[in-house]
Design a protein around this motif. Structure first.
Motif, PDB file in Angstrom:
ATOM      1  N   SER A  74       0.832  -1.208   0.000  1.00 52.95           N
ATOM      2  CA  SER A  74       0.000   0.000   0.000  1.00 52.95           C
ATOM      3  C   SER A  74       0.862   1.251   0.000  1.00 52.95           C
ATOM      4  O   SER A  74       0.637   2.191  -0.778  1.00 52.95           O
ATOM      5  CB  SER A  74      -0.923   0.002   1.219  1.00 52.95           C
ATOM      6  OG  SER A  74      -1.940  -0.958   1.105  1.00 52.95           O
ATOM      7  N   HIS A 112       2.674   2.076  -3.180  1.00 53.10           N
ATOM      8  CA  HIS A 112       1.800   2.594  -4.242  1.00 53.10           C
ATOM      9  C   HIS A 112       1.045   3.850  -3.798  1.00 53.10           C
ATOM     10  O   HIS A 112       0.077   4.272  -4.453  1.00 53.10           O
ATOM     11  CB  HIS A 112       0.805   1.518  -4.683  1.00 53.10           C
ATOM     12  CG  HIS A 112       1.440   0.400  -5.461  1.00 53.10           C
ATOM     13  ND1 HIS A 112       2.118  -0.638  -4.849  1.00 53.10           N
ATOM     14  CD2 HIS A 112       1.536   0.180  -6.791  1.00 53.10           C
ATOM     15  CE1 HIS A 112       2.574  -1.464  -5.782  1.00 53.10           C
ATOM     16  NE2 HIS A 112       2.245  -0.989  -6.965  1.00 53.10           N
ATOM     17  N   LYS A 113       1.515   4.423  -2.667  1.00 56.22           N
ATOM     18  CA  LYS A 113       0.963   5.689  -2.171  1.00 56.22           C
ATOM     19  C   LYS A 113      -0.543   5.605  -1.912  1.00 56.22           C
ATOM     20  O   LYS A 113      -1.292   6.546  -2.166  1.00 56.22           O
ATOM     21  CB  LYS A 113       1.295   6.832  -3.131  1.00 56.22           C
ATOM     22  CG  LYS A 113       2.796   7.096  -3.281  1.00 56.22           C
ATOM     23  CD  LYS A 113       3.054   8.276  -4.188  1.00 56.22           C
ATOM     24  CE  LYS A 113       4.537   8.626  -4.220  1.00 56.22           C
ATOM     25  NZ  LYS A 113       5.395   7.551  -4.692  1.00 56.22           N
ATOM     26  N   ILE A 114      -0.968   4.460  -1.391  1.00 58.40           N
ATOM     27  CA  ILE A 114      -2.356   4.276  -0.981  1.00 58.40           C
ATOM     28  C   ILE A 114      -2.460   4.630   0.495  1.00 58.40           C
ATOM     29  O   ILE A 114      -1.664   4.163   1.310  1.00 58.40           O
ATOM     30  CB  ILE A 114      -2.815   2.819  -1.209  1.00 58.40           C
ATOM     31  CG1 ILE A 114      -2.779   2.489  -2.704  1.00 58.40           C
ATOM     32  CG2 ILE A 114      -4.213   2.596  -0.636  1.00 58.40           C
ATOM     33  CD1 ILE A 114      -3.022   1.017  -3.007  1.00 58.40           C
ATOM     34  N   ILE A 115      -3.423   5.466   0.857  1.00 58.57           N
ATOM     35  CA  ILE A 115      -3.595   5.845   2.258  1.00 58.57           C
ATOM     36  C   ILE A 115      -4.009   4.618   3.055  1.00 58.57           C
ATOM     37  O   ILE A 115      -5.066   4.038   2.810  1.00 58.57           O
ATOM     38  CB  ILE A 115      -4.651   6.952   2.408  1.00 58.57           C
ATOM     39  CG1 ILE A 115      -4.232   8.191   1.615  1.00 58.57           C
ATOM     40  CG2 ILE A 115      -4.860   7.306   3.869  1.00 58.57           C
ATOM     41  CD1 ILE A 115      -5.273   9.279   1.585  1.00 58.57           C
ATOM     42  N   HIS A 116      -3.168   4.209   3.963  1.00 62.60           N
ATOM     43  CA  HIS A 116      -3.421   2.994   4.743  1.00 62.60           C
ATOM     44  C   HIS A 116      -2.965   3.255   6.169  1.00 62.60           C
ATOM     45  O   HIS A 116      -1.774   3.399   6.434  1.00 62.60           O
ATOM     46  CB  HIS A 116      -2.646   1.816   4.143  1.00 62.60           C
ATOM     47  CG  HIS A 116      -3.166   0.479   4.564  1.00 62.60           C
ATOM     48  ND1 HIS A 116      -3.148  -0.615   3.735  1.00 62.60           N
ATOM     49  CD2 HIS A 116      -3.724   0.049   5.724  1.00 62.60           C
ATOM     50  CE1 HIS A 116      -3.670  -1.655   4.367  1.00 62.60           C
ATOM     51  NE2 HIS A 116      -4.009  -1.266   5.591  1.00 62.60           N
ATOM     52  N   GLU A 172      -9.972  -5.293   1.169  1.00 56.07           N
ATOM     53  CA  GLU A 172     -10.424  -3.924   1.407  1.00 56.07           C
ATOM     54  C   GLU A 172      -9.902  -3.462   2.752  1.00 56.07           C
ATOM     55  O   GLU A 172      -9.841  -4.236   3.708  1.00 56.07           O
ATOM     56  CB  GLU A 172     -11.948  -3.823   1.362  1.00 56.07           C
ATOM     57  CG  GLU A 172     -12.675  -4.617   2.428  1.00 56.07           C
ATOM     58  CD  GLU A 172     -14.179  -4.445   2.352  1.00 56.07           C
ATOM     59  OE1 GLU A 172     -14.638  -3.646   1.515  1.00 56.07           O
ATOM     60  OE2 GLU A 172     -14.896  -5.111   3.133  1.00 56.07           O
ATOM     61  N   ARG A 173      -9.487  -2.195   2.806  1.00 57.61           N
ATOM     62  CA  ARG A 173      -9.089  -1.612   4.085  1.00 57.61           C
ATOM     63  C   ARG A 173     -10.323  -1.404   4.937  1.00 57.61           C
ATOM     64  O   ARG A 173     -11.388  -1.089   4.425  1.00 57.61           O
ATOM     65  CB  ARG A 173      -8.385  -0.274   3.853  1.00 57.61           C
ATOM     66  CG  ARG A 173      -7.037  -0.374   3.154  1.00 57.61           C
ATOM     67  CD  ARG A 173      -6.639   0.978   2.573  1.00 57.61           C
ATOM     68  NE  ARG A 173      -7.546   1.389   1.515  1.00 57.61           N
ATOM     69  CZ  ARG A 173      -7.803   2.645   1.189  1.00 57.61           C
ATOM     70  NH1 ARG A 173      -7.235   3.630   1.863  1.00 57.61           N
ATOM     71  NH2 ARG A 173      -8.629   2.934   0.217  1.00 57.61           N
ATOM     72  N   ALA A 176      -2.234  11.797  -4.531  1.00 68.01           N
ATOM     73  CA  ALA A 176      -2.271  10.770  -3.488  1.00 68.01           C
ATOM     74  C   ALA A 176      -1.313  11.098  -2.366  1.00 68.01           C
ATOM     75  O   ALA A 176      -1.618  10.924  -1.183  1.00 68.01           O
ATOM     76  CB  ALA A 176      -1.939   9.398  -4.084  1.00 68.01           C
TER      77      ALA A 176
END
Length: 426
Positions: free
Chosen positions: A9, A12-16, A75-76, A334
Motif C-alpha cells: 500500500s 503505491h501511495k495508498i492511504i493505509h 479492502e481496508r 495521493a
C-alpha cells in the motif's frame, strides 16, 4: 518476511492507516480478505493473539503482519478517524456491561433553537453536520471516542484504552481546547455562508460510568450510564449561567499536575439533582504549555481543506527547489492526501502515544526508497512554515509559527533518524 500488504500500500501511495508504524501494536492497518486467502502467509504470533482477543473471523488480517505469494483482493477497514474511534471502543470487551473510570466531555451548541428557527431545514442539517465534524475531530485526535449525539450536543469519552487518570483527563482537556479552536475556524466559514456564528459550552468530569451495548438486537449501540455521566452533562449546562466556555469539575483538576491549568475562575454551584454545591473551574489553557500546544490547537484549522493545503504546500516546495518535483512521478494528489492525514495524526499525538517515534522513524526509512535525501528535510520545513503562514497566518506575535517550527523539528528529526539508519544499512 517478504513485503507485507502494508508495504505494498505504502509503495503505491495508498492511504493505509498504521498508527504504530507497522509493528503489530495496533489494529488500524487491518484488512478484510475478499479473495486469494490461500496466497497469504500464516498469522504471526502477534496477529494471532490480537485476532483471538478481538474475536476476528479468518477473513480479517493485519496488513503489517501479512505477506502474499499471489494475487489477493482485499479492502481496508479503517478509512477515517471515525473508524479509529470505533476501534478504541472495542477495548471495552464483549461483556454485557463494565464499569470504567472515564473522563466524560459534553459539548453543547448555545442558542440552537434560534438558529433552527431562522434557517431552512436543509441548512440546519448542513450546519449541524459541519459542527459535529469540526468538534468531533479534537475528541478523536486526543485519544477519545464519540459516544453519542443528542440534538446539538456531542459527548466524548476518554479512557477506554488507558488507565492513567492524568493522561485520560489531559486528553479530555486538550480536546476541549481544540474544540474552542475548531469553532473559531468553523465560524469564519459559517459567517461567510450563512451570516451566523456559533457559541459552545463544554463540561468535563471524571468518574465512573457503566458501559455496554444497549438496544434492540438489530441496533445496539455503545451506551454510558451512571451518576457521573449525568454530572458531566449538568456541568456543561452551567457554562451559560456562569459565563464560561469550559468548565471542569474538581475531580478532573485533581488528576492534573498542580498548577498546570490556567484557571480563569473557580465557583461553587448547585447542579440540578444535587443537594450540595460542587466546585467548578473555568479553564482557558495550560499555565506552562508544551511547545506543541499551538500547533495541536491549530492543526484542524490548517487542514480544514486538505486538498487546498496540499496544493499550496507542494507549490511552495517546488518553488523553493524545483528539482524535487521529479520525485513525484505520479503527481502529488495521493501523496498530498497521505501528507494531510499523517500531519493531523502525528501532530495531535506527539505527547500521548509511545509508538509515534517508531512510526516516524519507519516513515523516514521508507522515504529513502522514494529518493528523499537528508538535505531535503530543511526545504520541507521551510515550505511547510510558508504554507502555514499562507493558510492561517502567524498570529499576533508569531507564536503559532514558532510552535509549528518546534513541532516540525521533532517530527523531522525522528524521520531523519530513520532515514540515516536506512542509508547506513545500504
Amino acid at each position: 518476511m517478504d513485503a507485507t500488504l502494508l508495504d505494498v500500500s505504502i509503495a503505491h501511495k495508498i492511504i493505509h492507516w498504521h498508527e504504530c508504524g507497522g509493528h503489530g501494536r495496533c489494529t488500524t492497518c487491518r484488512v478484510r480478505i475478499l479473495d486469494g486467502a490461500s496466497h497469504l502467509s500464516e498469522p504471526t504470533r502477534r496477529e494471532a493473539e490480537l485476532a483471538k482477543a478481538r474475536g476476528w473471523n479468518p477473513t480479517i488480517r493485519l496488513a503489517c503482519q501479512t505477506s502474499a505469494s499471489g494475487d489477493v483482493t482485499l479492502e481496508r477497514i479503517v478509512l477515517s478517524e471515525a473508524t479509529a474511534s470505533q476501534l478504541r471502543a472495542e477495548t471495552i470487551g464483549r461483556e454485557a456491561g463494565s464499569e470504567r473510570q472515564l473522563a466524560i466531555l459534553v459539548c453543547d451548541m448555545r442558542d440552537f433553537t434560534a438558529l433552527a428557527d431562522s434557517n431552512s431545514a436543509f441548512d440546519v442539517v448542513h450546519i449541524l453536520n459541519r459542527f459535529f465534524e469540526a468538534l468531533g475531530d479534537p475528541i478523536l485526535l486526543n485519544g477519545g471516542i464519540i459516544s453519542h449525539y443528542a440534538g446539538d450536543q456531542i459527548c466524548g469519552l476518554f479512557g477506554l484504552d488507558d488507565t492513567n487518570p492524568t493522561r485520560i483527563c489531559s486528553g479530555a482537556i486538550r480536546s476541549a481546547f481544540g474544540m474552542v479552536e475548531a469553532i473559531e475556524g468553523l465560524n469564519e466559514e459559517l459567517a461567510r455562508a450563512f451570516g451566523i456564528r456559533l457559541r459552545i459550552g463544554i463540561g468535563v468530569h471524571f468518574g465512573n460510568a457503566i458501559l455496554g451495548e444497549v438496544g434492540h438486537p438489530t441496533l445496539r449501540r455503545l451506551t454510558i450510564i451512571g451518576d457521573d455521566v449525568n454530572t458531566a452533562s449538568r456541568i456543561e449546562s452551567m457554562t451559560k449561567e456562569l459565563g464560561a466556555t469550559i468548565l471542569i469539575s474538581r475531580a478532573v483538576a485533581e488528576r492534573m499536575a498542580a498548577g498546570s491549568l490556567s484557571v480563569a475562575e473557580t465557583k461553587f454551584a448547585r447542579l440540578r439533582g444535587r443537594r450540595n454545591d460542587v466546585e467548578l473551574l473555568a479553564v482557558d489553557g495550560f499555565t506552562d504549555p508544551s511547545p506543541f500546544t499551538l500547533a495541536q490547537r491549530s492543526v484542524g484549522r490548517l487542514l480544514n481543506a486538505p486538498s487546498a493545503f496540499a496544493t499550496q504546500f507542494y507549490a511552495n516546495l517546488f518553488a523553493m527547489r524545483p528539482e524535487l518535483e521529479k520525485l513525484f512521478v505520479n503527481g502529488t494528489g495521493a501523496q498530498g492526501a497521505m501528507l494531510s492525514h499523517m500531519l493531523r495524526s502525528v501532530v495531535s499525538s506527539l505527547e500521548k502515544r509511545k509508538h509515534v517515534p517508531i512510526g516516524l522513524q519507519t516513515l523516514g526509512r521508507k522515504h529513502v526508497g522514494y529518493g528523499v535525501e537528508l538535505d531535503h528535510y530543511g526545504t520541507f520545513k521551510a515550505a511547510m512554515l510558508k504554507t502555514i503562514s499562507d493558510v492561517i497566518g502567524p498570529g499576533p506575535t508569531g507564536d503559532i509559527e514558532e510552535s509549528w517550527s518546534q513541532t516540525l523539528d521533532v517530527i523531522l528529526a525522528l524521520m531523519k533518524e530513520g532515514a540515516g539508519t536506512e542509508l547506513r544499512r545500504n
